[in-house]
Design a protein around this motif. Structure first.
Motif, PDB file in Angstrom:
ATOM      1  N   ASP A 128      53.032  38.884  45.712  1.00  0.00           N
ATOM      2  CA  ASP A 128      53.744  39.510  46.582  1.00  0.00           C
ATOM      3  C   ASP A 128      55.046  38.873  46.075  1.00  0.00           C
ATOM      4  N   MET A 146      47.181  45.827  49.673  1.00  0.00           N
ATOM      5  CA  MET A 146      46.946  45.093  48.937  1.00  0.00           C
ATOM      6  C   MET A 146      48.156  44.842  48.863  1.00  0.00           C
ATOM      7  N   HIS A 147      47.840  43.177  47.497  1.00  0.00           N
ATOM      8  CA  HIS A 147      48.351  42.709  47.160  1.00  0.00           C
ATOM      9  C   HIS A 147      48.874  42.344  45.770  1.00  0.00           C
ATOM     10  N   SER A 148      49.943  41.623  45.262  1.00  0.00           N
ATOM     11  CA  SER A 148      49.670  40.871  44.227  1.00  0.00           C
ATOM     12  C   SER A 148      50.022  39.961  43.806  1.00  0.00           C
ATOM     13  N   THR A 172      51.967  41.607  36.455  1.00  0.00           N
ATOM     14  CA  THR A 172      52.098  41.634  37.588  1.00  0.00           C
ATOM     15  C   THR A 172      50.321  42.519  38.076  1.00  0.00           C
ATOM     16  N   ARG A 230      47.522  44.279  40.857  1.00  0.00           N
ATOM     17  CA  ARG A 230      47.173  44.051  42.488  1.00  0.00           C
ATOM     18  C   ARG A 230      45.925  43.853  42.802  1.00  0.00           C
ATOM     19  N   ASP A 289      42.415  53.126  41.534  1.00  0.00           N
ATOM     20  CA  ASP A 289      44.039  52.566  41.890  1.00  0.00           C
ATOM     21  C   ASP A 289      44.107  53.516  43.634  1.00  0.00           C
TER      22      ASP A 289
END
Ligand code: ADA
Length: 531
Positions: A179, A209-211, A218, A220, A291
């Motif tokens: 994140d 959602m996280h990254s 990067t 997700r 997505d």
């Protein structure tokens, strides 16, 4: 890793004569399906898409096309795919730094001569000769991280397993950031387990959602778990009932290259209606679809391309290998999407013959090797004759009682529900979740002849409501994917499809322009009662 996007206006053309390929005579948008255009639609042939690309050295090109596609660089063939709808990658030397010609030739030609073909002429969805998704290219740079896969292990602890891939020589260190926090350095490794700091669970109500960024790449991901427990499917440890639609990724103007705004609106309609489930029939779902499902909180059955394969095909080694290759690529590509809970394959295949058992077992194994964290499923039409259900996690059947029979009068609704109920009963000893993978009937948008008249919107609404109520009020069913969300292009010339007026599969609860039919409104009202 830096992808260059090659979308835009390319030189393009469509011809029925293989001798004329490559044939370009006008400009066209990419992503796009030139054979969705009047004048090309309904014709079997070849589409050529051409543009100049300024780059050099070793590169990777990626695109999604159909049905078969061949890629040329400065006139030399650099790749070919028979896996329509599959995101393919082509690695080659682009030559000197400077302008080069990229040519993509794809076709819409289905054939029943070659057992290894994934789509035969009788498939009930139109196959477009197009580039279905963004075309991208990147330079190959040794030591660059090229893939990060995140496998959620626990929604309690926030633990995840991470797999890392890179070009050529391994980087000295990995710089890891969740994140967009300050990166933490660690020795380079291809796999590691860690806990996500301040994690939030991905759920239908709160699709957090996280990254994760590793050496500049990067991705997700979402923290959620899914598993079977007896006849239940558990999301984050809680039993869920899946209610939603089969959605063909198609539009009359754009073919299989449906613009993102339409995809987003489709999924938003489904979510707003109160549904939680989307079966991506009958091919791997494009990145943007997943997505949107991630962000809206929809659960997805993502599926390999193989519609109604025959007894001969399930015994054909090339067909089997091709199915396994495309399912592996689908799983590998879409691994980070929390919305995807099931990997599917072999829609309505010949599951009543012995060779199918080995193919289903191998497909299940391939999915589990790529991804031990999700379920597997296939939609059967072989009813009680199906001998493969034990080799997939979820048991699913497609059911159209009373629609395809020879009666012209609608069957009594209770007979239809009695028929539906036979199957979870028959398969209860499997002790697996039982899901109706398809059920519904056709309605012509604007036909209001009343609930007793087949093809009317009211008849469709009554049928869909009876099936939906049956599933909502009986615990034997883990869910229902209504067939189908929107009317979808099929084939008007195939004798089997006398039931495809306008050359469409008209079982959408909205028409091809997403205008609601009576069934859509009825489902909306019914799902309101659940809130
Ligand atoms: C099958 C098939 C669908 C569609 C449906 C129908 O279940 O899987 O793609 O053809 O029948 O409309 O009859």
């Amino acid at each position: 890793m830096q992808w260059e996007n090659l979308d835009g206006v390319w030189q393009c053309g469509f011809t029925r004569d293989a001798e004329k390929v490559p044939y370009v005579d006008h400009a066209y948008a990419v992503p796009g399906c030139v054979d969705a255009e009047p004048g090309c639609f309904g014709r079997c042939g070849y589409a050529s898409y051409k543009r100049t690309v300024v780059i050099g050295g070793p590169v990777v090109l990626t695109l999604t096309a159909g049905l078969h596609s061949t890629i040329y660089w400065d006139g030399c063939k650099i790749g070919h795919s028979d896996l329509g709808w599959t995101r393919e990658e082509y690695r080659f030397d682009a030559g000197e730094e400077g302008p080069h010609e990229l040519l993509v030739v794809c076709d819409n030609i289905t054939s029943d001569k070659d057992l290894s073909e994934l789509v035969w002429p009788n498939a009930d969805f139109y196959v477009f000769a197009g580039i279905y998704d963004s075309v991208q290219i990147r330079r190959v740079i040794s030591g660059e991280v090229t893939r990060v896969a995140v496998f959620p292990l626990s929604e309690i602890t926030g633990e995840v397993r991470v797999k890392v891939e890179w070009e050529g020589v391994a980087p000295e260190q990995l710089f890891v950031s969740f994140d967009h926090a300050a990166p933490q350095a660690m020795p380079c490794t291809a796999e590691f387990t860690t806990k996500v700091p301040q994690f939030k669970v991905w759920s239908l109500e709160q699709p957090n959602m996280h990254s994760l960024t590793i050496n500049g790449l990067t991705v997700r991901f979402g923290i959620r778990t899914v598993r079977c427990e007896g006849r239940h499917i558990l999301l984050n440890g809680k039993s869920i009932k899946l209610i939603g639609y089969n959605r063909h990724d198609t539009h009359p103007q754009f073919g299989a290259a449906v613009p993102n705004a339409i995809v987003a609106n489709d999924l938003l309609m489904i979510k707003r209606q109160g549904c939680n489930f989307l079966r991506g029939c009958h091919y791997p779902q494009r990145e943007f679809i997943l997505d949107m499902a991630d962000e809206l909180g929809l659960l997805v059955w993502d599926e390999g391309l193989s519609w109604g394969c025959s007894e001969e095909q399930v015994a054909d080694p090339v067909f089997c290998d091709r199915n396994i290759e495309q399912v592996r690529k689908m799983v590998h590509r879409s691994i980070n999407h929390p919305s995807v809970i099931m990997w599917g394959f072999l829609n309505e295949g010949a599951m009543h013959v012995e060779p199918a058992v080995d193919l289903v077992r191998r497909l299940n194994e391939a999915c589990k090797e790529e991804d031990p964290t999700r379920l597997t499923v296939y939609a059967s039409k072989t009813g009680t004759g199906d001998i493969c259900h034990e080799y997939a996690d979820v048991c699913s059947l497609n059911m159209y009682p009373g629609w395809y029979g020879d009666t012209q009068e609608p069957d009594a609704w209770e007979d239809i529900c009695v028929f539906l109920r036979m199957f979870p009963e028959f398969f209860k000893d499997l002790n697996k979740p039982y899901l109706i993978g398809e059920s519904g009937v056709a309605a012509i948008y604007g036909d209001h002849d009343g609930p007793e008249v087949r093809w009317s919107e009211e008849y469709q609404a009554a049928y869909v409501m009876n099936v939906l109520n049956e599933v909502l009020t009986h615990d034997e069913y883990v869910g229902l994917a209504i067939w189908q969300f929107c009317d979808a292009r099929s084939y008007v010339w195939n004798p089997k499809h006398t039931q495809r007026p306008r050359g469409f599969n008209n079982k959408g609860v909205v028409n091809e322009y997403r205008q609601p039919k009576a069934a859509w409104n009825a489902v909306t009202e019914r799902l309101k009662q659940l809130k």
